[in-house]
Design a protein around this motif. Structure first.
Motif, short mmCIF file in Angstrom:
data_model
loop_
_atom_site.label_atom_id
_atom_site.label_comp_id
_atom_site.label_asym_id
_atom_site.label_seq_id
_atom_site.Cartn_x
_atom_site.Cartn_y
_atom_site.Cartn_z
N PHE A 217 36.88 38.44 43.18
CA PHE A 217 36.28 39.14 44.31
C PHE A 217 35.37 40.29 43.88
O PHE A 217 34.94 41.09 44.71
CB PHE A 217 37.38 39.67 45.25
CG PHE A 217 38.01 38.58 46.05
CD1 PHE A 217 37.48 38.18 47.27
CD2 PHE A 217 39.12 37.91 45.57
CE1 PHE A 217 38.04 37.14 47.99
CE2 PHE A 217 39.70 36.87 46.29
CZ PHE A 217 39.15 36.49 47.50
N SER A 218 35.08 40.40 42.58
CA SER A 218 34.32 41.55 42.11
C SER A 218 32.95 41.62 42.79
O SER A 218 32.47 42.70 43.14
CB SER A 218 34.17 41.52 40.59
OG SER A 218 33.58 40.31 40.19
N SER A 243 44.84 38.04 45.37
CA SER A 243 43.74 38.33 44.44
C SER A 243 42.93 39.52 44.95
O SER A 243 42.57 40.41 44.18
CB SER A 243 42.82 37.12 44.30
OG SER A 243 43.50 36.07 43.71
N LYS A 246 44.80 42.82 44.52
CA LYS A 246 44.83 43.24 43.11
C LYS A 246 43.48 43.80 42.68
O LYS A 246 43.41 44.84 42.01
CB LYS A 246 45.20 42.05 42.23
CG LYS A 246 46.68 41.69 42.23
CD LYS A 246 46.95 40.58 41.24
CE LYS A 246 48.41 40.55 40.85
NZ LYS A 246 48.68 39.67 39.72
N GLN A 247 42.41 43.12 43.04
CA GLN A 247 41.09 43.53 42.56
C GLN A 247 40.56 44.74 43.33
O GLN A 247 39.80 45.54 42.78
CB GLN A 247 40.14 42.32 42.62
CG GLN A 247 40.57 41.25 41.61
CD GLN A 247 39.92 39.91 41.80
OE1 GLN A 247 38.76 39.83 42.17
NE2 GLN A 247 40.67 38.84 41.57
N GLU A 250 42.16 47.38 41.54
CA GLU A 250 41.55 47.48 40.21
C GLU A 250 40.30 48.37 40.26
O GLU A 250 40.09 49.23 39.40
CB GLU A 250 41.16 46.07 39.74
CG GLU A 250 40.34 46.03 38.47
CD GLU A 250 39.44 44.80 38.41
OE1 GLU A 250 39.53 43.94 39.31
OE2 GLU A 250 38.65 44.72 37.48
N PHE A 251 39.47 48.17 41.29
CA PHE A 251 38.25 48.96 41.41
C PHE A 251 38.54 50.39 41.91
O PHE A 251 37.65 51.23 41.91
CB PHE A 251 37.27 48.28 42.38
CG PHE A 251 36.37 47.27 41.70
CD1 PHE A 251 35.06 47.57 41.40
CD2 PHE A 251 36.85 46.02 41.34
CE1 PHE A 251 34.23 46.65 40.76
CE2 PHE A 251 36.04 45.09 40.71
CZ PHE A 251 34.73 45.41 40.42
#
Lengths: 414, 293
Positions: A217-218, A243, A246-247, A250-251
């Protein structure tokens, strides 16, 4: 020597006795043979983890029903299959009905597969209880006379969560960035969400359809940052939710997060460090009713972990079909449909209020809940990483409040 | 201006994505080039790497798992090579295809049986969370770390294959294993070592991606397709072919997303593969390997 001839009456009576004797094993066998039910749900792929909970709960329900003497003196036997995708689901549903002669089929999570199973069961005159597919279309234009739904439909989640967003001042004049799963369920939910934003005056600054096989998903997160929304709304399905959580973590973004679909198992998979936001849910193990707590305890004792929303829906569906068969005294589809549509068909669905099917759409009218993530330091254990609200709508409002504004079209059972 | 910056960000993001594909695709290419085995179980070893991270992290931390996880998967890869692959080198490749397909299923079901179907919660260390800003461009700190590890691993592999005696024998073995035999060099230990390195790289990718994706039994199947596409585009037997292909696939994906066509990003990658196969059936930089012709 006296000859004794049989008269017609004696011949008829004698024949009946002989035929009865010959047929007795078959009649006895029919009465004592198990009632076969098909359980068809995805057990692999991005919906597989939820399907596993569905199977566990269905097995628990059958175990309990059989331990209490079964239904009409007959045990229930489950035939379980992985539905995989709509094509496979269709052929497996046909096989369950034509070869295995199941009395009804329960299960499914994917809206696309539920639609095809619903068509098969309707054509072959069997009950299908959809336990996991949310799409309004299945309760609208895509409805089927023999298809019923224990899973809440999209509009119920939109209304429940929308109410929360309104209370938090996150709607009028606010910027929304929306991500929706690119298949039937996501399209339907997106449509409902867009109707809500239009009705209530939110501005949509991003509206992406996400392919179901996307795991990274970045790129979406970069677009979200560029749009700088007030609210990020997720209409994603299956493991994609984990996902994204989590991402997103992460960002290190701190945008307010919410959405119109939620699965507890995916919050658990994201973990307390990553899960955030407020979400609508059909049930959690934290629902404070005796029935819910008893189910949660029994499930945890059997499987070593608490049940989640998919497990709840399949457990309740199994109890509902068992009660219906007992009430109508058999498995004839027409009798079951008539019963489900009747006023007297009320079911204990482990919530504050009993559930009953809406005769116009075959949706189980029921309460839903709002689930809110807690801070990592406040989590009591790996399961209680959220809190669960009281029932929605509130006790003074009718359950039909939640089904208003469906975007699935009109159901005609044509 | 914002739109141009976003497009460039997406392009660069896609390029960086190529590095994840690279770790998995390189291993696939190595095993096929040397042994002629199309390893459909490569994704399953990626999943084992992710589960290894989940199991090891509570005891030795994320960074410990980053070292031990790939080593354990590499050891498993060596066992698989010795026990299974070795019987399939000299027979029709269709049998090894069936073997590795079955192996992938067995590994996935074994993971499901032991760990359950539910995804496991696994997070990255706090020190790697957050964003890095370079002018208007932002990127995740963890991904920059991930790319650093991937570049280091790929660089070390290149050195091993191109600057050591081990590498010379492996490269000769790819082209003509019989000649090695006449020189009295047994290829067998090299085949085992290559399988261990290739499968260890898949394990490394699993450990690195476990904090980003749900750790669940079928996670391998989700990444292996893209890796195969990279290998086909790059060309078998070519180290740099796979590297450039991975980056090209990433750029195509990033460009599509940057243009607002994210739904078509995978379609564009498959079309790229189709065009490459039409124009250069051996891939962009595929070498002519006599025994596969």
């Amino acid at each position: 020597m006296t000859e004794k001839c049989l008269n017609r009456r004696q011949l008829l009576a004698g024949s009946t006795v002989v035929l009865g004797t010959l047929a007795a094993p078959a009649i006895l066998r029919a009465q004592s043979s198990p009632i076969l039910l098909g359980h068809l749900t995805p057990r692999t792929g991005f919906l597989g983890p939820m399907g596993e909970y569905a199977v566990m709960a269905a097995e628990l329900a059958v175990e309990q029903i059989n331990a209490e003497g079964g239904v009409l003196g007959r045990q229930i036997e489950l035939i379980k299959e992985d539905s995989i995708n709509p094509q496979t689901a269709t052929s497996k549903a046909e096989r369950m009905i034509e070869r295995d002669q199941v009395a009804a089929i329960l299960g499914e999570i994917s809206s696309a597969s539920a639609q095809t199973i619903g068509q098969v069961t309707n054509r072959l005159d069997r009950i299908f209880i959809n336990t996991g597919a949310n799409s309004d279309f299945l309760r609208g234009e895509g409805c089927q006379r023999t298809m019923f739904h224990t899973e809440a439909q999209n509009v119920m989640y939109v209304n429940a969560e929308g109410q929360y967003f309104l209370e938090q001042g996150l709607v009028k004049g606010k910027k929304w960035y929306m991500l929706s799963a690119d298949y039937a369920f996501g399209h339907d939910l997106r449509k409902g969400a867009l109707a809500f934003t239009e009705r209530e005056g939110a501005e949509v600054v991003g509206d992406d359809l996400v392919p179901t096989d996307a795991a990274d998903f970045s790129s979406y997160l970069l677009s979200i940052r560029a749009a700088n929304p007030d609210l990020v709304v997720l209409n994603l399905a299956g493991t994609q939710q984990s996902s994204f959580f989590k991402q997103f973590g992460e960002f290190g973004f701190d945008y307010t997060l919410g959405g119109f679909d939620y699965n507890t198992i995916l919050a658990w998979a994201a973990g307390v460090d990553n899960f955030r936001g407020t979400w609508p849910c059909v049930w959690t193990h934290q629902v404070q009713t005796d029935g819910s707590q008893q189910f949660a305890t029994q499930f945890t004792e059997k499987y070593g972990k608490p049940p989640e929303n998919q497990a709840y829906s399949d457990f309740v569906a199994m109890k509902i079909i068992a009660k219906a068969i007992a009430e109508v005294g058999g498995t004839k589809t027409e009798d079951l449909v008539t019963y489900f549509e009747s006023e007297e068909a009320e079911f204990d669905i482990l919530k504050s209020r009993p559930g009953r099917f809406d005769p116009a759409t075959h949706q189980l009218l029921q309460e839903v809940y709002a689930v809110t993530a807690v801070k990592p330091s406040e989590a009591k254990n790996e399961w209680d990483i959220f809190t669960t609200s009281g029932p929605l709508p509130a006790a003074e409002k009718p359950l039909t409040e939640l089904t208003k504004g469906s975007v699935g079209g009109e159901c005609t059972f044509g | 201006m914002l739109t141009v910056m976003l497009f460039l960000s997406q392009l660069l993001n896609g390029l960086l994505d190529g590095f994840y594909y690279l770790l998995i695709a390189l291993g696939l290419s190595m095993i096929f080039s040397l042994g002629g085995i199309v390893n459909l179980a490569h994704g399953a070893f990626f999943a084992i790497g992710a589960y290894a991270a989940f199991v090891l992290t509570p005891y030795i931390g994320f960074f410990g798992a980053l070292i031990m996880g790939p080593l354990l998967v590499a050891a498993l890869g060596m066992l698989v090579e010795r026990g299974l692959f070795t019987r399939f080198y000299r027979i029709d490749p269709i049998y090894s295809l069936l073997l590795t397909f079955g192996l992938a299923m067995i590994i996935e079901q074994a993971l499901r049986w032991y760990f359950g179907a539910s995804p496991k919660a696994y997070s990255m260390p706090d020190i790697l969370r957050g964003q890095v800003f370079v002018a208007d461009f932002i990127y995740s700190r963890y991904r920059i770390f991930l790319i650093g590890v991937a570049v280091a691993a790929v660089g070390a592999l290149w050195l091993l294959l191109n600057r050591t005696a081990f590498g010379r024998i492996v490269r000769a073995g790819i082209q003509n294993p019989e000649i090695l035999g006449t020189l009295g060099i047994s290829l067998r230990p090299y085949l085992s070592a290559v399988a261990a390195i290739a499968i260890g790289l898949a394990g490394l990718a699993g450990v690195l991606l476990a904090p980003l994706y749900p750790v669940h039994p079928s996670m391998g199947a989700e990444v292996v397709t893209a890796a195969f596409v990279v290998v086909v585009i790059g060309g078998l037997g070519s180290f740099w072919g796979v590297v450039w292909s991975a980056l090209l696939v990433g750029v195509v994906k990033g460009t599509m997303i940057g243009l607002g066509l994210s739904s078509y990003s995978m379609l564009a990658i498959y079309l790229l593969m189709f065009v490459v196969l039409l124009l250069r059936p051996r891939g962009l930089m595929g070498e002519r390997i006599t025994r596969f012709e």
